[in-house]
Each structure stands twice: as structure tokens, then as C-alpha cells.
Design a protein around this motif. Structure first.
Motif, PDB file in Angstrom:
ATOM      1  N   ARG A  75     -15.183  -2.321   6.938  1.00  0.00           N
ATOM      2  CA  ARG A  75     -14.069  -2.000   6.847  1.00  0.00           C
ATOM      3  C   ARG A  75     -12.788  -1.509   5.280  1.00  0.00           C
ATOM      4  O   ARG A  75     -13.704  -0.861   4.673  1.00  0.00           O
ATOM      5  CB  ARG A  75     -13.019  -2.917   8.282  1.00  0.00           C
ATOM      6  CG  ARG A  75     -13.379  -2.871   9.540  1.00  0.00           C
ATOM      7  CD  ARG A  75     -12.865  -3.594  10.308  1.00  0.00           C
ATOM      8  NE  ARG A  75     -13.393  -4.654  10.008  1.00  0.00           N
ATOM      9  CZ  ARG A  75     -12.401  -5.710  10.799  1.00  0.00           C
ATOM     10  NH1 ARG A  75     -11.168  -5.273  11.129  1.00  0.00           N
ATOM     11  NH2 ARG A  75     -12.764  -6.840  10.955  1.00  0.00           N
ATOM     12  N   LEU A  76     -11.570  -2.241   5.608  1.00  0.00           N
ATOM     13  CA  LEU A  76     -11.342  -2.135   4.621  1.00  0.00           C
ATOM     14  C   LEU A  76     -10.489  -3.538   4.719  1.00  0.00           C
ATOM     15  O   LEU A  76     -10.483  -4.646   5.492  1.00  0.00           O
ATOM     16  CB  LEU A  76      -9.440  -1.600   4.355  1.00  0.00           C
ATOM     17  CG  LEU A  76     -10.053  -0.263   4.981  1.00  0.00           C
ATOM     18  CD1 LEU A  76      -8.919   0.733   4.648  1.00  0.00           C
ATOM     19  CD2 LEU A  76     -10.725   0.856   3.335  1.00  0.00           C
ATOM     20  N   ALA A  77      -9.965  -4.225   2.840  1.00  0.00           N
ATOM     21  CA  ALA A  77      -9.139  -5.445   2.324  1.00  0.00           C
ATOM     22  C   ALA A  77      -7.870  -4.548   1.538  1.00  0.00           C
ATOM     23  O   ALA A  77      -7.786  -3.693   1.275  1.00  0.00           O
ATOM     24  CB  ALA A  77      -9.520  -6.406   2.104  1.00  0.00           C
ATOM     25  N   ASN A  78      -6.561  -5.649   2.342  1.00  0.00           N
ATOM     26  CA  ASN A  78      -5.982  -5.039   1.145  1.00  0.00           C
ATOM     27  C   ASN A  78      -5.130  -5.724   0.529  1.00  0.00           C
ATOM     28  O   ASN A  78      -5.263  -7.507   0.228  1.00  0.00           O
ATOM     29  CB  ASN A  78      -4.566  -5.789   2.207  1.00  0.00           C
ATOM     30  CG  ASN A  78      -3.321  -4.573   2.446  1.00  0.00           C
ATOM     31  OD1 ASN A  78      -2.855  -4.852   0.821  1.00  0.00           O
ATOM     32  ND2 ASN A  78      -2.310  -4.774   3.211  1.00  0.00           N
ATOM     33  N   GLU A  79      -5.364  -5.497  -0.931  1.00  0.00           N
ATOM     34  CA  GLU A  79      -5.646  -6.339  -2.028  1.00  0.00           C
ATOM     35  C   GLU A  79      -4.365  -6.309  -2.611  1.00  0.00           C
ATOM     36  O   GLU A  79      -3.970  -5.433  -3.716  1.00  0.00           O
ATOM     37  CB  GLU A  79      -6.943  -5.541  -3.000  1.00  0.00           C
ATOM     38  CG  GLU A  79      -7.286  -6.732  -4.339  1.00  0.00           C
ATOM     39  CD  GLU A  79      -8.227  -6.653  -4.969  1.00  0.00           C
ATOM     40  OE1 GLU A  79      -9.484  -6.439  -4.612  1.00  0.00           O
ATOM     41  OE2 GLU A  79      -8.144  -5.554  -6.212  1.00  0.00           O
ATOM     42  N   ALA A  80      -3.508  -7.186  -2.775  1.00  0.00           N
ATOM     43  CA  ALA A  80      -2.204  -7.873  -3.619  1.00  0.00           C
ATOM     44  C   ALA A  80      -3.178  -7.449  -4.787  1.00  0.00           C
ATOM     45  O   ALA A  80      -4.173  -8.555  -5.135  1.00  0.00           O
ATOM     46  CB  ALA A  80      -1.379  -9.168  -2.971  1.00  0.00           C
ATOM     47  N   MET A 112       0.847  -0.695   0.293  1.00  0.00           N
ATOM     48  CA  MET A 112       0.049   0.312   0.204  1.00  0.00           C
ATOM     49  C   MET A 112       0.416   1.265   0.008  1.00  0.00           C
ATOM     50  O   MET A 112       0.974   1.442   0.610  1.00  0.00           O
ATOM     51  CB  MET A 112      -0.992   0.176   0.922  1.00  0.00           C
ATOM     52  CG  MET A 112      -2.453  -0.842   1.348  1.00  0.00           C
ATOM     53  SD  MET A 112      -3.162  -0.632   2.397  1.00  0.00           S
ATOM     54  CE  MET A 112      -1.898  -1.141   3.727  1.00  0.00           C
ATOM     55  N   PRO A 113       1.052   1.371  -1.510  1.00  0.00           N
ATOM     56  CA  PRO A 113       2.767   2.485  -1.134  1.00  0.00           C
ATOM     57  C   PRO A 113       2.119   3.660  -1.289  1.00  0.00           C
ATOM     58  O   PRO A 113       3.262   5.069  -0.753  1.00  0.00           O
ATOM     59  CB  PRO A 113       3.305   1.999  -2.331  1.00  0.00           C
ATOM     60  CG  PRO A 113       2.385   1.907  -3.468  1.00  0.00           C
ATOM     61  CD  PRO A 113       0.932   0.872  -2.542  1.00  0.00           C
ATOM     62  N   PHE A 114       0.598   3.983  -0.684  1.00  0.00           N
ATOM     63  CA  PHE A 114       0.506   5.922  -1.383  1.00  0.00           C
ATOM     64  C   PHE A 114       0.182   6.515  -0.522  1.00  0.00           C
ATOM     65  O   PHE A 114      -0.913   5.390   0.744  1.00  0.00           O
ATOM     66  CB  PHE A 114      -0.355   5.605  -3.090  1.00  0.00           C
ATOM     67  CG  PHE A 114       0.009   5.677  -4.021  1.00  0.00           C
ATOM     68  CD1 PHE A 114       1.105   6.220  -4.420  1.00  0.00           C
ATOM     69  CD2 PHE A 114       0.398   4.423  -4.429  1.00  0.00           C
ATOM     70  CE1 PHE A 114       2.479   5.981  -5.474  1.00  0.00           C
ATOM     71  CE2 PHE A 114       0.465   3.683  -6.014  1.00  0.00           C
ATOM     72  CZ  PHE A 114       2.030   4.687  -6.072  1.00  0.00           C
ATOM     73  N   GLY A 115       0.055   7.809  -0.020  1.00  0.00           N
ATOM     74  CA  GLY A 115      -0.543   8.514   1.419  1.00  0.00           C
ATOM     75  C   GLY A 115      -0.027   8.224   2.621  1.00  0.00           C
ATOM     76  O   GLY A 115       0.976   7.116   2.701  1.00  0.00           O
ATOM     77  N   PRO A 116      -0.645   8.530   3.328  1.00  0.00           N
ATOM     78  CA  PRO A 116      -0.534   8.160   4.965  1.00  0.00           C
ATOM     79  C   PRO A 116      -0.671   6.902   5.025  1.00  0.00           C
ATOM     80  O   PRO A 116      -1.296   6.252   4.287  1.00  0.00           O
ATOM     81  CB  PRO A 116      -1.132   8.545   5.610  1.00  0.00           C
ATOM     82  CG  PRO A 116      -1.965  10.130   4.713  1.00  0.00           C
ATOM     83  CD  PRO A 116      -2.110   9.942   3.175  1.00  0.00           C
ATOM     84  N   SER A 173      -0.228  -3.638  -3.529  1.00  0.00           N
ATOM     85  CA  SER A 173      -1.216  -3.640  -2.625  1.00  0.00           C
ATOM     86  C   SER A 173      -2.254  -2.648  -2.459  1.00  0.00           C
ATOM     87  O   SER A 173      -1.190  -1.584  -2.394  1.00  0.00           O
ATOM     88  CB  SER A 173      -0.645  -4.908  -1.815  1.00  0.00           C
ATOM     89  OG  SER A 173      -0.823  -3.459  -0.288  1.00  0.00           O
ATOM     90  N   ARG A 174      -3.197  -2.813  -2.236  1.00  0.00           N
ATOM     91  CA  ARG A 174      -3.897  -0.994  -2.037  1.00  0.00           C
ATOM     92  C   ARG A 174      -5.173  -1.877  -1.249  1.00  0.00           C
ATOM     93  O   ARG A 174      -5.452  -2.425  -1.342  1.00  0.00           O
ATOM     94  CB  ARG A 174      -4.398  -1.122  -3.547  1.00  0.00           C
ATOM     95  CG  ARG A 174      -5.312  -1.356  -3.542  1.00  0.00           C
ATOM     96  CD  ARG A 174      -5.839  -0.751  -5.164  1.00  0.00           C
ATOM     97  NE  ARG A 174      -7.175  -1.766  -6.407  1.00  0.00           N
ATOM     98  CZ  ARG A 174      -8.028  -1.689  -6.445  1.00  0.00           C
ATOM     99  NH1 ARG A 174      -8.021  -0.305  -6.474  1.00  0.00           N
ATOM    100  NH2 ARG A 174      -9.566  -1.681  -7.184  1.00  0.00           N
ATOM    101  N   PRO A 175      -5.725  -0.703  -0.827  1.00  0.00           N
ATOM    102  CA  PRO A 175      -7.031  -1.197   0.565  1.00  0.00           C
ATOM    103  C   PRO A 175      -7.838  -0.933  -0.551  1.00  0.00           C
ATOM    104  O   PRO A 175      -8.429   0.273  -1.706  1.00  0.00           O
ATOM    105  CB  PRO A 175      -6.354   0.317   1.235  1.00  0.00           C
ATOM    106  CG  PRO A 175      -5.958   1.304   0.456  1.00  0.00           C
ATOM    107  CD  PRO A 175      -5.098   0.693   0.236  1.00  0.00           C
ATOM    108  N   VAL A 176      -8.678  -1.468  -0.408  1.00  0.00           N
ATOM    109  CA  VAL A 176     -10.200  -1.584  -1.016  1.00  0.00           C
ATOM    110  C   VAL A 176     -11.290  -1.748   0.015  1.00  0.00           C
ATOM    111  O   VAL A 176     -11.079  -2.354   1.103  1.00  0.00           O
ATOM    112  CB  VAL A 176     -10.026  -2.383  -2.211  1.00  0.00           C
ATOM    113  CG1 VAL A 176      -9.603  -2.599  -3.210  1.00  0.00           C
ATOM    114  CG2 VAL A 176     -10.073  -4.017  -1.798  1.00  0.00           C
TER     115      VAL A 176
END
Length: 261
Positions: free
Chosen positions: A92-97, A42-46, A84-87
Motif C-alpha cells: 500500500r502506501l505510507a504517509n511520510e512526513a 500530501m499537497p500535490f494531485g488528487p 508529507s508525501r505518499p511512499v
């Protein structure tokens, strides 16, 4: 000898997919011309999980930021990008590869193991989502993904090896302690017969959480072959695909687990 090149990185905390910092990253990736680029987790933002309680507004901002960054990732000069990114998932969120390849987006799996401690309150933010742990063919390379903490559950590395993985990759966002990560990466390679590559976040988050950088690569017999640094934030691992496939016939990869009596 059949080879593939995998770029691994340490990208800065709170990265945005535009501006001078991103332009420097884009130039380095374009120059590397790797078959596959592996980013940090999840490389982007805080880093949302530095906060102990789930915040729906902050979660939505993180989802939007990563969604908008997909186009910039897809424009990078690599054959494919694994990240990966949050969806949004189940309130809540899932961490999606995922992998981006030739303009196509493919979900790999959702992260299944979450820490819950200072700086990493991931259990409060993320649900398990869709499990997977199945190899994906990316170009000439058969890839298995273990997102950050998943690396410590070695049964999945063994599972990937038995599926014929050429390389196991671990996008992560981890602190400054390295010995557990390098040991786990070596073990993932040894038990699978696959090469191993990991990328990490680098810098200090708003609440003081320090991310240690140090992306690294292991050969299919668990030997360290390289690592990133502040001076070299992108490094290339060259994977010998033939050797990786041969190593799966060696100890301990060939050892079968006996059925329970």
C-alpha cells in the motif's frame, strides 16, 4: 529575544508543482522569506483517499507526482520546508512526513493514525510504516510533527514538549469543521509549552469532499495568533524561542506522571 518565522498555508486541492497556480505560490513563499514553511498534508494531485478502495495504479501516480514535486519544493525561498508525501510500503502506501533543508531530504516519521469514513478512507490506503515522534532540529528550531489525525492523540504533544520542542507542526487535509482542530491545536501547545502551526488543503475534490483551508497558529499558551483565508493563503507566525523554552517550566508542562503502582 531569539525568534524564528514559520510560514503556514492553505494550498488548493489537486495542486501541481508547475503552472500559474504554482508560480503564484512560489512568489508568495519567496516574498515571505520564512525560516520554515509548513505545507498541507500530501499537497500535490488528487486526494487518493476519497476513494473507498485502494487502487495500485492511482497510488503509484500519487507517489510519482509527489516525488517529482520535491525539486520544486526545494527551490522555494524558505530556509526549510516541512511537508508529507505518499511512499510505497507493504503493498500500500505510507504517509511520510519529511523536511527539505539546504538540499537535504530527511524523513521525520510515517503517519500512524488513519480515519476510515467518507472522503477519508485512509485506513484502506495507508500502512503505519516507520513510527517516530522524535523532535528534529531544523535550523535554530526544534520541531515535532503530528500529521493531521495524529494531532488528536495528545500524548505525542506531551512527548514532544518533554523533548524540548519549540514548535509542533501539523500538515493536514481536513474538512470544513474547525472547532475540533483549533481545540486540539490549543491543547497541543498547552501540554507541550511549544507553539503550534498547522496548514490545510482548500477546495472541493472530484467526489465532492470539501477541504476547509484555515491554516492557523497558536502561541505556547494556546492562544490563537493567526489564520489563513482565501484572501491570505500564506501567513507568518513569529516564534519566540526563549519564551517557548521558559513555558516548559510552567503548569501543566512541569507536572510529572506518577509511575503505576
Amino acid at each position: 529575544m531569539t525568534t524564528a518565522t514559520i510560514a503556514y498555508v492553505q494550498w488548493p486541492d489537486n495542486l501541481l508543482a508547475h503552472g500559474p497556480e504554482w508560480d503564484a505560490i512560489r512568489r508568495s513563499v519567496d516574498a515571505a522569506r520564512a525560516d520554515i514553511l509548513v505545507t498541507n498534508e500530501m499537497p500535490f494531485g488528487p486526494w487518493a483517499a476519497q476513494h473507498p478502495a485502494f487502487d495500485a495504479a492511482a497510488a503509484a501516480r500519487s507517489v510519482e507526482l509527489h516525488e517529482k514535486a520535491l525539486a520544486a519544493l526545494g527551490d522555494l525561498g524558505a530556509g526549510a520546508v516541512i511537508s508529507s508525501r505518499p511512499v510505497a510500503f507493504d503493498g500500500r502506501l505510507a504517509n511520510e512526513a519529511f523536511v527539505l533543508e539546504a538540499g537535504r531530504y530527511r524523513c521525520l516519521h510515517h503517519k500512524q493514525y488513519f480515519p476510515q469514513e467518507a472522503g477519508f478512507f485512509e485506513e484502506a490506503w495507508y500502512a503505519g510504516g516507520t513510527p517516530g515522534f522524535e523532535c528534529m532540529q531544523i535550523g535554530a528550531v526544534k520541531v515535532g510533527v503530528l500529521l493531521c489525525t495524529e494531532l488528536f492523540f495528545n500524548e505525542h504533544a506531551r512527548h514532544y514538549g518533554r523533548q524540548g520542542a519549540d514548535v509542533i507542526v501539523t500538515p493536514r487535509a481536513s474538512g470544513t469543521s474547525l472547532h475540533r482542530w483549533t481545540t486540539a491545536g490549543a491543547m497541543a501547545a498547552i501540554v507541550s509549552g511549544a507553539c503550534f502551526v498547522s496548514s490545510n488543503r482548500r477546495g472541493v475534490a472530484a467526489l465532492g469532499q470539501t477541504f476547509g483551508g484555515y491554516g492557523f497558529a497558536m502561541s505556547s499558551d494556546g492562544q490563537l495568533t493567526g489564520h489563513t483565508s482565501d484572501e491570505a493563503p500564506l501567513v507568518i507566525a513569529t516564534i519566540d524561542l526563549e519564551r517557548s523554552r521558559e513555558d516548559k517550566r510552567l503548569y501543566p508542562c512541569y507536572v510529572k506522571e506518577l509511575p503505576a503502582p
